[in-house]
Design a protein around this motif. Structure first.
Motif, PDB file in Angstrom:
ATOM      1  N   GLY A  60      57.798  23.914  27.337  1.00  0.00           N
ATOM      2  CA  GLY A  60      58.201  23.111  28.484  1.00  0.00           C
ATOM      3  C   GLY A  60      58.602  23.986  29.661  1.00  0.00           C
ATOM      4  O   GLY A  60      58.275  23.687  30.812  1.00  0.00           O
ATOM      5  N   ALA A  61      59.311  25.074  29.370  1.00  0.00           N
ATOM      6  CA  ALA A  61      59.742  25.983  30.432  1.00  0.00           C
ATOM      7  C   ALA A  61      58.557  26.617  31.144  1.00  0.00           C
ATOM      8  O   ALA A  61      58.679  27.026  32.302  1.00  0.00           O
ATOM      9  CB  ALA A  61      60.645  27.064  29.852  1.00  0.00           C
ATOM     10  N   ALA A  62      57.418  26.687  30.456  1.00  0.00           N
ATOM     11  CA  ALA A  62      56.215  27.256  31.060  1.00  0.00           C
ATOM     12  C   ALA A  62      55.334  26.188  31.698  1.00  0.00           C
ATOM     13  O   ALA A  62      54.235  26.476  32.149  1.00  0.00           O
ATOM     14  CB  ALA A  62      55.408  27.995  29.994  1.00  0.00           C
ATOM     15  N   ALA A  70      56.352  15.581  34.162  1.00  0.00           N
ATOM     16  CA  ALA A  70      56.923  15.937  32.862  1.00  0.00           C
ATOM     17  C   ALA A  70      57.087  14.706  31.977  1.00  0.00           C
ATOM     18  O   ALA A  70      56.803  14.744  30.784  1.00  0.00           O
ATOM     19  CB  ALA A  70      58.277  16.619  33.068  1.00  0.00           C
ATOM     20  N   VAL A  71      57.550  13.603  32.564  1.00  0.00           N
ATOM     21  CA  VAL A  71      57.728  12.363  31.804  1.00  0.00           C
ATOM     22  C   VAL A  71      56.378  11.841  31.320  1.00  0.00           C
ATOM     23  O   VAL A  71      56.223  11.418  30.166  1.00  0.00           O
ATOM     24  CB  VAL A  71      58.452  11.310  32.667  1.00  0.00           C
ATOM     25  CG1 VAL A  71      58.437   9.946  31.996  1.00  0.00           C
ATOM     26  CG2 VAL A  71      59.892  11.744  32.924  1.00  0.00           C
ATOM     27  N   ALA A  72      55.371  11.877  32.202  1.00  0.00           N
ATOM     28  CA  ALA A  72      54.041  11.414  31.813  1.00  0.00           C
ATOM     29  C   ALA A  72      53.434  12.323  30.750  1.00  0.00           C
ATOM     30  O   ALA A  72      52.795  11.854  29.795  1.00  0.00           O
ATOM     31  CB  ALA A  72      53.137  11.354  33.046  1.00  0.00           C
ATOM     32  N   LEU A  73      53.632  13.620  30.881  1.00  0.00           N
ATOM     33  CA  LEU A  73      53.086  14.560  29.918  1.00  0.00           C
ATOM     34  C   LEU A  73      53.752  14.398  28.553  1.00  0.00           C
ATOM     35  O   LEU A  73      53.092  14.464  27.510  1.00  0.00           O
ATOM     36  CB  LEU A  73      53.254  15.995  30.426  1.00  0.00           C
ATOM     37  CG  LEU A  73      52.737  17.114  29.526  1.00  0.00           C
ATOM     38  CD1 LEU A  73      51.301  16.864  29.117  1.00  0.00           C
ATOM     39  CD2 LEU A  73      52.864  18.454  30.233  1.00  0.00           C
ATOM     40  N   ALA A  74      55.064  14.163  28.532  1.00  0.00           N
ATOM     41  CA  ALA A  74      55.762  13.945  27.258  1.00  0.00           C
ATOM     42  C   ALA A  74      55.212  12.712  26.550  1.00  0.00           C
ATOM     43  O   ALA A  74      55.012  12.724  25.332  1.00  0.00           O
ATOM     44  CB  ALA A  74      57.261  13.788  27.504  1.00  0.00           C
ATOM     45  N   ALA A  86      60.667  16.249  19.789  1.00  0.00           N
ATOM     46  CA  ALA A  86      60.051  17.452  20.348  1.00  0.00           C
ATOM     47  C   ALA A  86      59.473  17.167  21.730  1.00  0.00           C
ATOM     48  O   ALA A  86      59.564  18.002  22.639  1.00  0.00           O
ATOM     49  CB  ALA A  86      58.959  17.966  19.412  1.00  0.00           C
ATOM     50  N   ALA A  87      58.882  15.980  21.903  1.00  0.00           N
ATOM     51  CA  ALA A  87      58.325  15.618  23.208  1.00  0.00           C
ATOM     52  C   ALA A  87      59.429  15.517  24.259  1.00  0.00           C
ATOM     53  O   ALA A  87      59.251  15.939  25.414  1.00  0.00           O
ATOM     54  CB  ALA A  87      57.566  14.297  23.114  1.00  0.00           C
ATOM     55  N   MET A  88      60.586  14.976  23.876  1.00  0.00           N
ATOM     56  CA  MET A  88      61.696  14.875  24.821  1.00  0.00           C
ATOM     57  C   MET A  88      62.285  16.255  25.125  1.00  0.00           C
ATOM     58  O   MET A  88      62.700  16.526  26.262  1.00  0.00           O
ATOM     59  CB  MET A  88      62.776  13.947  24.270  1.00  0.00           C
ATOM     60  CG  MET A  88      62.382  12.479  24.170  1.00  0.00           C
ATOM     61  SD  MET A  88      61.910  11.733  25.757  1.00  0.00           S
ATOM     62  CE  MET A  88      60.115  11.701  25.595  1.00  0.00           C
ATOM     63  N   ALA A  89      62.334  17.138  24.130  1.00  0.00           N
ATOM     64  CA  ALA A  89      62.795  18.508  24.383  1.00  0.00           C
ATOM     65  C   ALA A  89      61.860  19.206  25.359  1.00  0.00           C
ATOM     66  O   ALA A  89      62.298  19.920  26.277  1.00  0.00           O
ATOM     67  CB  ALA A  89      62.874  19.279  23.074  1.00  0.00           C
ATOM     68  N   PHE A  90      60.555  19.000  25.167  1.00  0.00           N
ATOM     69  CA  PHE A  90      59.559  19.552  26.086  1.00  0.00           C
ATOM     70  C   PHE A  90      59.792  19.014  27.495  1.00  0.00           C
ATOM     71  O   PHE A  90      59.765  19.766  28.473  1.00  0.00           O
ATOM     72  CB  PHE A  90      58.162  19.175  25.593  1.00  0.00           C
ATOM     73  CG  PHE A  90      57.042  19.666  26.466  1.00  0.00           C
ATOM     74  CD1 PHE A  90      56.389  20.855  26.178  1.00  0.00           C
ATOM     75  CD2 PHE A  90      56.624  18.938  27.576  1.00  0.00           C
ATOM     76  CE1 PHE A  90      55.355  21.315  26.988  1.00  0.00           C
ATOM     77  CE2 PHE A  90      55.594  19.384  28.386  1.00  0.00           C
ATOM     78  CZ  PHE A  90      54.957  20.569  28.091  1.00  0.00           C
ATOM     79  N   GLU A  91      60.046  17.714  27.607  1.00  0.00           N
ATOM     80  CA  GLU A  91      60.268  17.084  28.907  1.00  0.00           C
ATOM     81  C   GLU A  91      61.483  17.668  29.621  1.00  0.00           C
ATOM     82  O   GLU A  91      61.427  17.984  30.820  1.00  0.00           O
ATOM     83  CB  GLU A  91      60.447  15.582  28.708  1.00  0.00           C
ATOM     84  CG  GLU A  91      60.770  14.805  29.964  1.00  0.00           C
ATOM     85  CD  GLU A  91      60.993  13.329  29.672  1.00  0.00           C
ATOM     86  OE1 GLU A  91      60.111  12.711  29.049  1.00  0.00           O
ATOM     87  OE2 GLU A  91      62.066  12.806  30.043  1.00  0.00           O
ATOM     88  N   GLY A 120      72.969  25.685  29.878  1.00  0.00           N
ATOM     89  CA  GLY A 120      73.188  24.258  29.700  1.00  0.00           C
ATOM     90  C   GLY A 120      71.963  23.514  29.208  1.00  0.00           C
ATOM     91  O   GLY A 120      72.084  22.539  28.459  1.00  0.00           O
ATOM     92  N   GLY A 121      70.766  23.958  29.605  1.00  0.00           N
ATOM     93  CA  GLY A 121      69.541  23.286  29.168  1.00  0.00           C
ATOM     94  C   GLY A 121      69.393  23.258  27.655  1.00  0.00           C
ATOM     95  O   GLY A 121      69.205  22.178  27.062  1.00  0.00           O
ATOM     96  N   PRO A 122      69.462  24.405  26.978  1.00  0.00           N
ATOM     97  CA  PRO A 122      69.399  24.384  25.514  1.00  0.00           C
ATOM     98  C   PRO A 122      70.528  23.588  24.872  1.00  0.00           C
ATOM     99  O   PRO A 122      70.324  22.927  23.850  1.00  0.00           O
ATOM    100  CB  PRO A 122      69.494  25.877  25.139  1.00  0.00           C
ATOM    101  CG  PRO A 122      68.929  26.586  26.329  1.00  0.00           C
ATOM    102  CD  PRO A 122      69.380  25.782  27.513  1.00  0.00           C
ATOM    103  N   VAL A 123      71.739  23.637  25.466  1.00  0.00           N
ATOM    104  CA  VAL A 123      72.849  22.832  24.942  1.00  0.00           C
ATOM    105  C   VAL A 123      72.484  21.354  24.996  1.00  0.00           C
ATOM    106  O   VAL A 123      72.686  20.601  24.025  1.00  0.00           O
ATOM    107  CB  VAL A 123      74.144  23.090  25.739  1.00  0.00           C
ATOM    108  CG1 VAL A 123      75.222  22.068  25.365  1.00  0.00           C
ATOM    109  CG2 VAL A 123      74.652  24.502  25.494  1.00  0.00           C
ATOM    110  N   MET A 124      71.917  20.918  26.111  1.00  0.00           N
ATOM    111  CA  MET A 124      71.513  19.529  26.251  1.00  0.00           C
ATOM    112  C   MET A 124      70.460  19.150  25.214  1.00  0.00           C
ATOM    113  O   MET A 124      70.521  18.067  24.615  1.00  0.00           O
ATOM    114  CB  MET A 124      70.979  19.289  27.662  1.00  0.00           C
ATOM    115  CG  MET A 124      70.542  17.857  27.915  1.00  0.00           C
ATOM    116  SD  MET A 124      69.950  17.620  29.604  1.00  0.00           S
ATOM    117  CE  MET A 124      69.225  15.984  29.441  1.00  0.00           C
ATOM    118  N   ILE A 125      69.502  20.017  24.979  1.00  0.00           N
ATOM    119  CA  ILE A 125      68.452  19.731  23.993  1.00  0.00           C
ATOM    120  C   ILE A 125      69.033  19.633  22.585  1.00  0.00           C
ATOM    121  O   ILE A 125      68.668  18.738  21.811  1.00  0.00           O
ATOM    122  CB  ILE A 125      67.361  20.818  24.066  1.00  0.00           C
ATOM    123  CG1 ILE A 125      66.594  20.687  25.394  1.00  0.00           C
ATOM    124  CG2 ILE A 125      66.403  20.722  22.887  1.00  0.00           C
ATOM    125  CD1 ILE A 125      65.651  21.834  25.681  1.00  0.00           C
TER     126      ILE A 125
END
Length: 397
Positions: A60-62, A70-74, A86-91, A120-125
């Protein structure tokens, strides 16, 4: 008229300050996307194990920094077999852990905010994964999948359906520096700009208007700036709600974050505000269309809670380490165009951007722009023809 011109001058100054950084970030993102195939992403996201979520976050970071894309791709990944978590983590990673966001944050607000985003991003995931494991039930997930399979289109659906990666074999360097690689980078670069341009312009205009017209005393009272402990508690709770009401997402919410930080919102509140680009009202409506009303409400509640927790973690961790910058040092760019290092960087990167736009237009780019809106029929046709959109061939000059 004077007030309007003052707001527009601030918007112009912000735009000039961040132009080169935006181009740099999108070029780096385009290079990565040019060599990572969509089929590889789907294959790696089949469950919700910690390793899989880490891979989803890295991929996702790439990927795209546009919230709508991002929402459409997830949703596209979920329909093709990726695990929902996993799709939401990617999003989340594709809007909050991208290079261009980190560069803009460092430029406008300081490296501490860039570090806070990547902490914070990884914490949120992680928080979201735990909430999904505890609260997401089979019937709700099945109904969400049934709704997703109906293929109702949302914003940026066509962009999400396109796989613009290089199809030839070979090493990273050989694929990237081939004619097809040049074309792929150009196509991803321009399509990503097309995806975020509206939000970026709206965000800059809103930030300029608020900076010019709303006095700091209002924000200081609203964010309890004179009561440090209350501000730390209130900031992560109110930050996402301000984002929901602002309608601004993607990179476009960073200029507004600068205004809020200068106005007195807490450090963790800024981070939570930036994360909440995935909860603005238009995107909540897209969740409803993609997954159904109940799943949209579930995503609203779990995402909000995860953002608040990530905001608190960042607030107290960075505060304990003495890494929170002084709000008094915050400055909104107001100098306009001045001849300094920013001017040279803007000239260089605008020339690079012009080269990529030229390549894009020379290799069928106009047709791709027409496809960006997408439709259920276009998506079905896309899937029927192999699931990717070619950006060129090995013989491309």
């Amino acid at each position: 008229m004077h007030a309007v011109l003052h707001a527009l001058s601030i918007t112009g100054s912000m735009t000039w300050e961040i132009t080169w950084a935006l181009v740099l970030g999108f070029v780096l993102s385009a290079v990565v996307q040019a060599v990572v195939r969509r089929s590889t992403v789907v294959r790696l996201l089949g469950d919700d194990r910690p390793r899989t979520l880490a891979i989803a976050s890295a991929l996702g970071a790439a990927s795209s920094s546009c919230s709508y894309a991002a929402v459409a791709l997830a949703r596209s990944l979920f329909r093709k077999g990726a695990d929902f978590t996993a799709a939401m983590a990617f999003e989340i990673a594709s809007t909050n852990l991208v290079v261009e966001l980190g560069v803009i944050l460092a430029l406008l607000m300081g490296w501490q905010f860039t570090a806070a985003e990547f902490v914070g991003g990884p914490v949120m995931i992680v928080v979201l994964a735990v909430l999904f494991r505890l609260l997401l039930r089979g019937p709700l997930l099945r109904r969400a999948r049934e709704q997703a399979e109906r293929g109702l289109a949302g914003s940026m659906e066509g962009h999400a359906a396109m796989d613009m990666s290089v199809q030839r074999q070979g090493s990273f360097a050989r694929r990237l520096f081939s004619g097809e690689g040049f074309t792929s980078v150009a196509h991803v670069f321009v399509m990503e700009w097309a995806a975020i341009l509206r939000d970026l312009v709206v965000g800059l205009l809103i930030a300029g208007a608020i900076a010019a017209w709303v006095p700091d005393t209002f924000w200081q009272a609203f964010f309890f700036a004179d009561h440090p402990l209350a501000a730390k508690i209130w900031g992560p709770l109110i930050g996402p709600l301000v984002a929901v009401a602002s309608f601004v997402c993607s990179i476009g919410n960073v200029p507004l974050a600068v205004v809020l930080w200068k106005g007195g919102i807490s450090f963790g509140g800024v981070v939570a505000f930036i994360f909440a680009d995935l909860l603005i009202l238009p995107i909540l409506n897209i969740y409803r269309k993609y997954y159904g009303l109940r799943m949209a409400a579930f995503l609203l509640g779990t995402f909000y809670l995860a953002m608040v927790v990530a905001g608190y973690v960042v607030e107290f961790a960075f505060g304990g380490l003495g890494l929170i910058p002084d709000q008094a040092d915050a400055k909104i760019p107001t100098e306009g165009v001045t001849w300094n290092y920013t001017s040279w960087l803007n000239i260089a990167f605008l020339l690079l951007a012009a080269t990529l736009v030229w390549r894009f237009l020379r290799t069928g780019g106009r047709e791709m722009l027409r496809m960006m809106g997408g439709s259920p029929e276009a998506d079905a046709a896309h899937d029927a023809h192999g699931g990717h959109h070619s950006t060129g061939s090995s013989s491309t000059p």
